[in-house]
Design a protein around this motif. Structure first.
Motif, PDB file in Angstrom:
ATOM      1  N   TYR A  38     -32.788  14.674 -17.308  1.00 53.73           N
ATOM      2  CA  TYR A  38     -31.800  14.008 -16.463  1.00 53.73           C
ATOM      3  C   TYR A  38     -30.397  14.195 -17.042  1.00 53.73           C
ATOM      4  N   LEU A  39     -30.259  14.056 -18.360  1.00 55.51           N
ATOM      5  CA  LEU A  39     -28.957  14.220 -19.001  1.00 55.51           C
ATOM      6  C   LEU A  39     -28.426  15.639 -18.815  1.00 55.51           C
ATOM      7  N   GLU A  40     -29.308  16.624 -18.939  1.00 55.73           N
ATOM      8  CA  GLU A  40     -28.871  17.998 -18.728  1.00 55.73           C
ATOM      9  C   GLU A  40     -28.385  18.207 -17.301  1.00 55.73           C
ATOM     10  N   GLU A  41     -29.080  17.604 -16.339  1.00 59.28           N
ATOM     11  CA  GLU A  41     -28.663  17.730 -14.945  1.00 59.28           C
ATOM     12  C   GLU A  41     -27.297  17.083 -14.725  1.00 59.28           C
ATOM     13  N   VAL A  42     -27.069  15.926 -15.345  1.00 57.07           N
ATOM     14  CA  VAL A  42     -25.775  15.250 -15.206  1.00 57.07           C
ATOM     15  C   VAL A  42     -24.669  16.091 -15.823  1.00 57.07           C
ATOM     16  N   CYS A  43     -24.888  16.579 -17.038  1.00 55.29           N
ATOM     17  CA  CYS A  43     -23.841  17.333 -17.737  1.00 55.29           C
ATOM     18  C   CYS A  43     -23.544  18.664 -17.059  1.00 55.29           C
ATOM     19  N   ALA A  44     -24.535  19.235 -16.393  1.00 56.98           N
ATOM     20  CA  ALA A  44     -24.330  20.506 -15.694  1.00 56.98           C
ATOM     21  C   ALA A  44     -23.878  20.309 -14.259  1.00 56.98           C
ATOM     22  N   ALA A  45     -23.703  19.045 -13.841  1.00 50.80           N
ATOM     23  CA  ALA A  45     -23.255  18.732 -12.468  1.00 50.80           C
ATOM     24  C   ALA A  45     -24.173  19.340 -11.426  1.00 50.80           C
ATOM     25  N   ARG A  46     -25.480  19.276 -11.695  1.00 57.59           N
ATOM     26  CA  ARG A  46     -26.450  19.779 -10.728  1.00 57.59           C
ATOM     27  C   ARG A  46     -26.900  18.657  -9.797  1.00 57.59           C
ATOM     28  N   SER A  47     -27.889  18.939  -8.963  1.00 58.23           N
ATOM     29  CA  SER A  47     -28.172  18.096  -7.801  1.00 58.23           C
ATOM     30  C   SER A  47     -29.155  16.961  -8.044  1.00 58.23           C
ATOM     31  N   ILE A  48     -29.949  17.012  -9.104  1.00 60.07           N
ATOM     32  CA  ILE A  48     -31.017  16.031  -9.259  1.00 60.07           C
ATOM     33  C   ILE A  48     -30.493  14.601  -9.457  1.00 60.07           C
ATOM     34  N   MET A  87     -31.447  15.355   1.999  1.00 60.46           N
ATOM     35  CA  MET A  87     -32.029  16.620   2.439  1.00 60.46           C
ATOM     36  C   MET A  87     -31.025  17.761   2.310  1.00 60.46           C
ATOM     37  N   MET A  88     -29.748  17.485   2.574  1.00 59.05           N
ATOM     38  CA  MET A  88     -28.716  18.504   2.419  1.00 59.05           C
ATOM     39  C   MET A  88     -28.385  18.753   0.949  1.00 59.05           C
ATOM     40  N   ASN A  89     -28.596  17.750   0.109  1.00 61.45           N
ATOM     41  CA  ASN A  89     -28.335  17.908  -1.318  1.00 61.45           C
ATOM     42  C   ASN A  89     -29.380  18.788  -1.978  1.00 61.45           C
ATOM     43  N   ARG A  90     -30.654  18.574  -1.648  1.00 62.31           N
ATOM     44  CA  ARG A  90     -31.758  19.375  -2.182  1.00 62.31           C
ATOM     45  C   ARG A  90     -32.756  19.615  -1.058  1.00 62.31           C
ATOM     46  N   LYS A 264     -39.853  21.230 -15.736  1.00 61.69           N
ATOM     47  CA  LYS A 264     -40.065  19.787 -15.842  1.00 61.69           C
ATOM     48  C   LYS A 264     -38.898  18.978 -15.283  1.00 61.69           C
ATOM     49  N   ARG A 265     -37.718  19.567 -15.209  1.00 63.25           N
ATOM     50  CA  ARG A 265     -36.575  18.804 -14.713  1.00 63.25           C
ATOM     51  C   ARG A 265     -36.769  18.387 -13.261  1.00 63.25           C
ATOM     52  N   TYR A 266     -37.590  19.129 -12.514  1.00 56.14           N
ATOM     53  CA  TYR A 266     -37.819  18.769 -11.124  1.00 56.14           C
ATOM     54  C   TYR A 266     -38.683  17.512 -10.995  1.00 56.14           C
ATOM     55  N   TYR A 267     -39.375  17.139 -12.060  1.00 55.93           N
ATOM     56  CA  TYR A 267     -40.270  15.981 -11.991  1.00 55.93           C
ATOM     57  C   TYR A 267     -39.553  14.671 -12.296  1.00 55.93           C
ATOM     58  N   VAL A 268     -38.272  14.736 -12.640  1.00 62.03           N
ATOM     59  CA  VAL A 268     -37.560  13.522 -13.040  1.00 62.03           C
ATOM     60  C   VAL A 268     -37.620  12.468 -11.946  1.00 62.03           C
ATOM     61  N   GLU A 269     -37.295  12.863 -10.720  1.00 60.60           N
ATOM     62  CA  GLU A 269     -37.227  11.883  -9.630  1.00 60.60           C
ATOM     63  C   GLU A 269     -38.582  11.251  -9.302  1.00 60.60           C
TER      64      GLU A 269
END
Length: 435
Positions: A38-48, A87-90, A264-269
């Motif tokens: 989750y932290l990596e997604e936040v720092c990379a400004a990705r969609s999760i 849905m538009m985000n991911r 594994k990052r896709y399993y966060v949500e």
């Protein structure tokens, strides 16, 4: 980063609403914000991270609607709006948008079910229509996505592959046994990855349950009857809603397995939702627990969380904190940029061939129109991509690629050799192909 405090406030509000305490919400926030993926997604400004926030919002509204069928109908429109934005985000959040349709239909009172679904669609469809129009105009499909057809194919990497028109690839239709074996393995890998990412949370939930039993025994005595403990279970309606949320999370994990998601990052949500629902359920069970007991359980959770999660914080890679890492300008980057500046106009496009040449990085940093080559590159596919898809003005080929690809390009275009790549001018420089 603004998504994090908004997510925390929403989690604490949900916890307060359904457990009359913010403890379960605080625990959920702790584990979400200490999750390395989750932290990596936040720092990379990705969609999760945004997906987690929108999913929580849509699910919490749906739960409220299910528990209060006589609520204001504008909430149905708002739920559809949130599901559409998600849905538009991911693209994979189409699963949530579709799953909420039968849920809202069955939760509505008889006689108003069709109207409830229509109100939900009234919020969902307007958000998606612009992309549907764009997708239909440019791709000929109502809703294009990078993994739209992978569940029918044996290999999960096909979105980054290019197949020639006459290629017969392994799929459900051509090789069922190979397809079934591949997806069963993917399903197993998905659930193993999900368990690994949530193992600390599940362990701490076990500690919380143990604390609850100990405190209940202390409060009610050694002869507490099981029937008395069962009286503290949530109402049937709440239990059904929690079961529906858990069912959605499990179905989404299965969907990831079908389309080939093994990161594994896709399993966060989904795993966060599962853990959060379980925590709410457990705290409702422990409703008669004294305040000091709740504090004791919370301190144990924090302590175990520090033990299990802090060692994993090293996995947060600084180079993943931005889409363009600060140390990414290697020699090939400067050399290729300099060569194109000297020979090409700013409007010229370039096709990057080879894993060592990061086309996404080059295009982002130079603002030059850049195409990324497929992974299954060969003499045939490189010409197919160039002639039928990219029509780039220049081709940059990594020196580590197969020599046959270099020979094929050199037979058609004028070649300039550099240290880490070969550069080919395609526009107006085609040579006569040997017979």
């Amino acid at each position: 980063f603004l998504i994090m405090p908004l997510t925390a406030v929403l989690i604490l509000y949900i916890s307060r609403k359904y457990t009359q305490s913010m403890i379960s919400g605080a625990v959920a926030v702790l584990f979400l914000f200490l999750n390395t993926y989750y932290l990596e997604e936040v720092c990379a400004a990705r969609s999760i991270p945004l997906s987690v926030l929108l999913t929580l919002s849509a699910v919490s509204l749906t739960v409220h609607i299910c528990l209060h069928p006589d609520c204001r109908k504008v909430l149905l429109i708002l739920t559809g709006l949130l599901a559409g934005l998600n849905m538009m985000n991911r693209f994979d959040e189409i699963s949530l948008a579709a799953f909420l349709v039968p849920v809202l239909f069955l939760a509505a009172p008889k006689g108003t079910r069709i109207r409830s679904v229509l109100l939900y669609a009234a919020g969902l469809i307007p958000v998606c229509v612009p992309w549907m129009i764009y997708s239909m105009q440019h791709f000929g499909k109502l809703y294009i996505s990078d993994n739209g057809h992978t569940m029918l194919m044996t290999k999960a990497e096909v979105p980054s592959y290019v197949y020639m028109p006459d290629t017969v690839y392994s799929s459900l239709q051509t090789a069922f046994s190979e397809w079934a074996g591949s997806h069963l393995k993917s399903l197993l890998d998905t659930f193993i990855g999900a368990v690994c990412i949530s193992a600390p949370i599940l362990l701490l939930l076990l500690i919380l349950i143990l604390c609850g039993f100990l405190e209940c025994n202390k409060k009610y005595g050694q002869h507490m009857k099981l029937r008395e403990f069962r009286n503290e279970l949530p109402e049937k309606a709440v239990m059904r809603v929690q079961g529906v949320v858990l069912l959605y999370c499990l179905l989404k994990l299965m969907m990831y397995a079908l389309v080939g998601y093994i990161e594994k990052r896709y399993y966060v949500e989904p795993m966060f939702l599962i853990a959060f629902v379980l925590m709410i359920c457990i705290f409702r069970w422990l409703k008669p627990m004294p305040v000091y007991s709740a504090k004791t359980a919370f301190m144990l959770i924090v302590l175990a969380g520090l033990i299990f999660i802090f060692p994993n914080l090293n996995a947060v890679r600084p180079e993943a904190w931005s889409m363009v890492p600060p140390n990414a300008e290697r020699e090939w980057f400067a050399e290729l940029d300099g060569a194109l500046r000297a020979q090409a106009s700013p409007q010229d496009s370039v096709l990057m061939v080879g894993k060592d040449l990061n086309g996404f990085l080059f295009g982002c940093k130079t603002r030059r129109h850049t195409f990324v080559s497929p992974e299954n590159i060969s003499e045939e596919t490189v010409f197919y991509v160039q002639d039928q898809i990219a029509e780039a003005d220049w081709i940059a080929l990594s020196v580590k690629e197969d020599s046959a690809v270099r020979d094929a390009l050199a037979s058609r275009y004028a070649e300039t050799e550099y240290k880490d790549f070969y550069l080919y001018r395609t526009a107006g420089s085609e040579q006569t192909l040997p017979e």
